[in-house]
Design a protein around this motif. Structure first.
Motif, PDB file in Angstrom:
ATOM      1  N   GLY A 443       0.797  -1.214   0.000  1.00 56.82           N
ATOM      2  CA  GLY A 443       0.000   0.000   0.000  1.00 56.82           C
ATOM      3  C   GLY A 443       0.831   1.266   0.000  1.00 56.82           C
ATOM      4  N   GLY A 444       0.170   2.380   0.322  1.00 53.02           N
ATOM      5  CA  GLY A 444       0.851   3.670   0.344  1.00 53.02           C
ATOM      6  C   GLY A 444       1.876   3.764   1.460  1.00 53.02           C
ATOM      7  N   TRP A 445       2.650   4.853   1.445  1.00 51.13           N
ATOM      8  CA  TRP A 445       3.720   5.037   2.422  1.00 51.13           C
ATOM      9  C   TRP A 445       4.669   3.830   2.419  1.00 51.13           C
ATOM     10  N   THR A 446       5.036   3.379   1.215  1.00 50.53           N
ATOM     11  CA  THR A 446       5.998   2.288   1.096  1.00 50.53           C
ATOM     12  C   THR A 446       7.013   2.661   0.026  1.00 50.53           C
ATOM     13  N   ILE A 447       8.222   2.922   0.433  1.00 52.65           N
ATOM     14  CA  ILE A 447       9.347   3.374  -0.388  1.00 52.65           C
ATOM     15  C   ILE A 447       9.092   4.790  -0.923  1.00 52.65           C
ATOM     16  N   THR A 448       7.907   5.027  -1.467  1.00 48.14           N
ATOM     17  CA  THR A 448       7.539   6.382  -1.859  1.00 48.14           C
ATOM     18  C   THR A 448       6.297   6.804  -1.090  1.00 48.14           C
ATOM     19  N   TRP A 449       5.951   8.087  -1.200  1.00 44.39           N
ATOM     20  CA  TRP A 449       4.815   8.634  -0.453  1.00 44.39           C
ATOM     21  C   TRP A 449       3.506   7.923  -0.800  1.00 44.39           C
ATOM     22  N   GLN A 450       3.176   7.877  -2.082  1.00 48.81           N
ATOM     23  CA  GLN A 450       1.921   7.263  -2.496  1.00 48.81           C
ATOM     24  C   GLN A 450       2.034   5.746  -2.647  1.00 48.81           C
ATOM     25  N   GLY A 451       3.254   5.217  -2.574  1.00 47.40           N
ATOM     26  CA  GLY A 451       3.445   3.804  -2.846  1.00 47.40           C
ATOM     27  C   GLY A 451       3.344   3.540  -4.342  1.00 47.40           C
TER      28      GLY A 451
END
Length: 614
Positions: A443-451
């Protein structure tokens, strides 16, 4: 007196340079000439803070109240302005994105800070909201909605501790977590950051704060936690992110305040203010909420930080003004996340203080709160990364813990007997866009902000977990669109649901239905006559009432993170499902918002969850 002060600052600078060079320093003996009180770890924190405050200029003080983004402030620039804090926004990472690179970057900022005249260390913040999720290779735990379904406060505390260790490995000492919002409308794009729709869910899982902060902030592997977002972010009209929470004060206190009361009781070190408004007034400028309620009534003694450019929204116009700075500081904000416009903020705040529109006492109060936490964290004594924790990043122990969290978070909503799947002598088919995608299941908040979709970080997909769990003489065939599935298979596991999103972009005001690809894959599987086990990977309950009768089983997997083996453990019965809904499941999107006690009949009620017969 001026020459003596310069001498003290010079001594501080020399000490900082020795630290930067890696020189071992022997503590001063009792007979040695004492240095400044603030540099003496034997002195009480309050005395050290008072001593340091007495040595700080106005520029020193207002700079301590500023947090800049690493992409916008190099270590040299941050030191030049004596900024109090640096952050990495979602996806803001060094190159290469490894734990070691993070540690090197952090130490660069710290060396620069220590070389300033007073040698005040920086405090570095990140959104480690389900593990150290910005770092490739870190353990990614289920998002809060899954932990709410697990309803295991001890597990949440262990996850907090594991996250703190991996965060510590990169030098970072401040985590913008946990989110203690009470999400009241599933259309909100941050629903998955909520433990549940009633305050109890966040209250009981606030144990994660104990895991993050440890028994002492100065202890190895402890980081500063943040209770966010204060207050009412989960109650906006229509579930609009950063919208208006139009409720009475009685409802605000009954629904949205209890998790923060619990966090303060657990000693949380910081509180982040919410983007939303309460009855038309932005929280970032609301003195009643920040000073009267949070600081005075709840007796919160830590420091209050803004959200990303939060002061920019007070007047509804682009770009923050002197009036917004004045209102926010006087309302009680202590540290300001102004990622790029930090120099402008410094100029505006300095002018407001010099014009007596912001009392110096308010500036001193903010500094006292911030510096207290820096001393309590031990940053003045141990400013650099404790690299002994590098071995914990993505470790087997932490991944095993994450897998247990996945197991406990699974909620079995329908089962006609097809589950658990047979482990041996079975021919199984797996399909769906979320079956073989680490990015989607995290999901979101994974490696990047929005995922994002795809193999964005190491881990075990749900498909991997199923293949690993299948036993003797069993076969597992996979095709994303269910091509090749026929009646010879014992069951079809179709993994569908949402793709990654985060705040703002995750709002779904027009409904929560499955997308066209999911519906086509499910229809194709159903047409074969093979029993269909639907695994729903999503950040909230979805609108599935019309499709539900076509499925033989439904498992809500939420956003499990990198350890998809935990989903397979439940599918095969290695772990009996124990998860219960922490959100009422709507019978249609038109029911939103739906919550316990509102008189609406859900498809599945709050607290619902099946298990297997022994």
């Amino acid at each position: 007196m001026a020459s003596r002060l310069r001498g003290r600052r010079a001594t501080t600078t020399i000490l900082a340079c020795l630290l930067a060079a890696g020189t071992a320093l022997t503590p001063l003996s009792a007979a040695a000439a004492p240095g400044p009180i603030y540099q003496n770890p034997r002195k009480p924190v309050a005395d050290r803070v008072a001593d340091l405050l007495g040595r700080m200029s106005l520029d020193d003080k207002i700079a301590q109240m500023v947090q800049a983004e690493r992409n916008a402030a190099t270590p040299a620039r941050a030191a030049e302005l004596r900024l109090g804090s640096i952050l990495s926004g979602g996806g803001s990472a060094p190159t290469p994105n490894t734990a070691e690179s993070w540690a090197d970057m952090y130490d660069d900022y710290q060396r620069a800070a220590l070389a300033t005249p007073l040698g005040i260390p920086t405090i570095y913040g990140v959104d480690a909201v389900h593990g150290h999720n910005n770092v490739v290779g870190a353990t990614i735990f289920p998002h809060n909605i899954g932990l709410g379904a697990a309803d295991d406060p001890a597990l949440a505390e262990r996850i907090g501790r594991a996250t703190a260790e991996e965060v510590s490995a990169t030098g970072v000492d401040w985590d913008f977590a946990p989110c203690l919002c009470v999400a009241r409308d599933d259309r909100w794009g941050r629903t998955y950051e909520s433990f549940g729709e009633i305050p109890r869910n966040a209250v009981v899982n606030s144990t994660i704060i104990n895991g993050l902060q440890g028994k002492r902030l100065a202890a190895p592997g402890s980081v500063l936690a943040t209770a966010k977002h204060f207050i009412g972010d989960g109650g906006t009209t229509g579930g609009k992110d950063q919208g208006n929470t139009e409720i009475s004060e009685a409802e605000l206190r009954a629904i949205h305040l209890p998790p923060f009361r619990a966090a303060i009781a657990r000693g949380v070190g910081s509180v982040m203010i919410s983007f939303n408004s309460w009855n038309g007034v932005k929280d970032h400028g609301n003195k009643y909420l920040i000073t009267d309620l949070l600081k005075n009534e709840l007796r919160f003694t830590g420091f209050v930080v803004s959200d990303w450019n939060g002061i920019d929204q007070i007047d509804g116009q682009e770009g923050f003004t002197a009036a917004e700075v004045r209102q926010a500081v006087n309302a009680g904000l202590d540290m300001f996340m102004v990622p790029h416009d930090y120099a402008k903020f410094l100029d505006l705040l300095r002018a407001e203080v010099q014009a007596n529109r912001v009392p110096l006492a308010r500036i001193d109060d903010a500094n006292r709160r911030i510096l207290t936490k820096k001393f309590e964290l031990g940053l003045f004594e141990r400013p650099f990364t404790d690299r002994s924790f590098l071995k914990t990043v993505g470790s087997k122990q932490h991944r095993d813990l994450a897998r247990q969290a996945v197991r406990e978070s699974q909620v079995l909503l329908r089962n006609d007997g097809v589950l658990p799947l047979p482990k041996n002598n079975a021919k199984l088919f797996v399909a769906g866009k979320n079956a073989n995608d680490i990015g989607n299941q995290s999901g979101g908040w994974t490696i990047t902000w929005q995922g994002s979709s795809g193999p964005i970080t190491p881990g075990t997909t749900i498909l991997d977990g199923i293949k690993q769990s299948a036993g003797k003489n069993s076969t597992v065939t996979y095709d994303r669109e269910a091509d090749g599935l026929d009646s010879s298979y014992r069951a079809a596991v179709v993994v569908v649901g949402e793709t990654p999103y985060a705040e703002g972009q995750g709002d779904r005001p027009d409904g929560l239905a499955l997308d066209a690809e999911d519906l086509a894959t499910l229809a194709k599987a159903k047409a074969t006559g093979v029993p269909v086990v639907t695994v729903l990977v999503s950040g909230r309950p979805l609108d599935i009432a019309q499709q539900l009768p076509q499925w033989n089983a439904l498992l809500a997997s939420w956003l499990p993170g990198t350890e998809g083996g935990g989903v397979a453990d439940v599918l095969f019965g290695a772990y009996r499902p124990t998860g219960k809904l922490s959100f009422s499941w709507p019978s249609s999107s038109a029911q939103e918002p739906i919550n316990v006690g509102d008189g609406k009949k859900p498809l599945f009620p709050y607290g619902y969850g099946l298990t297997y017969r022994r």
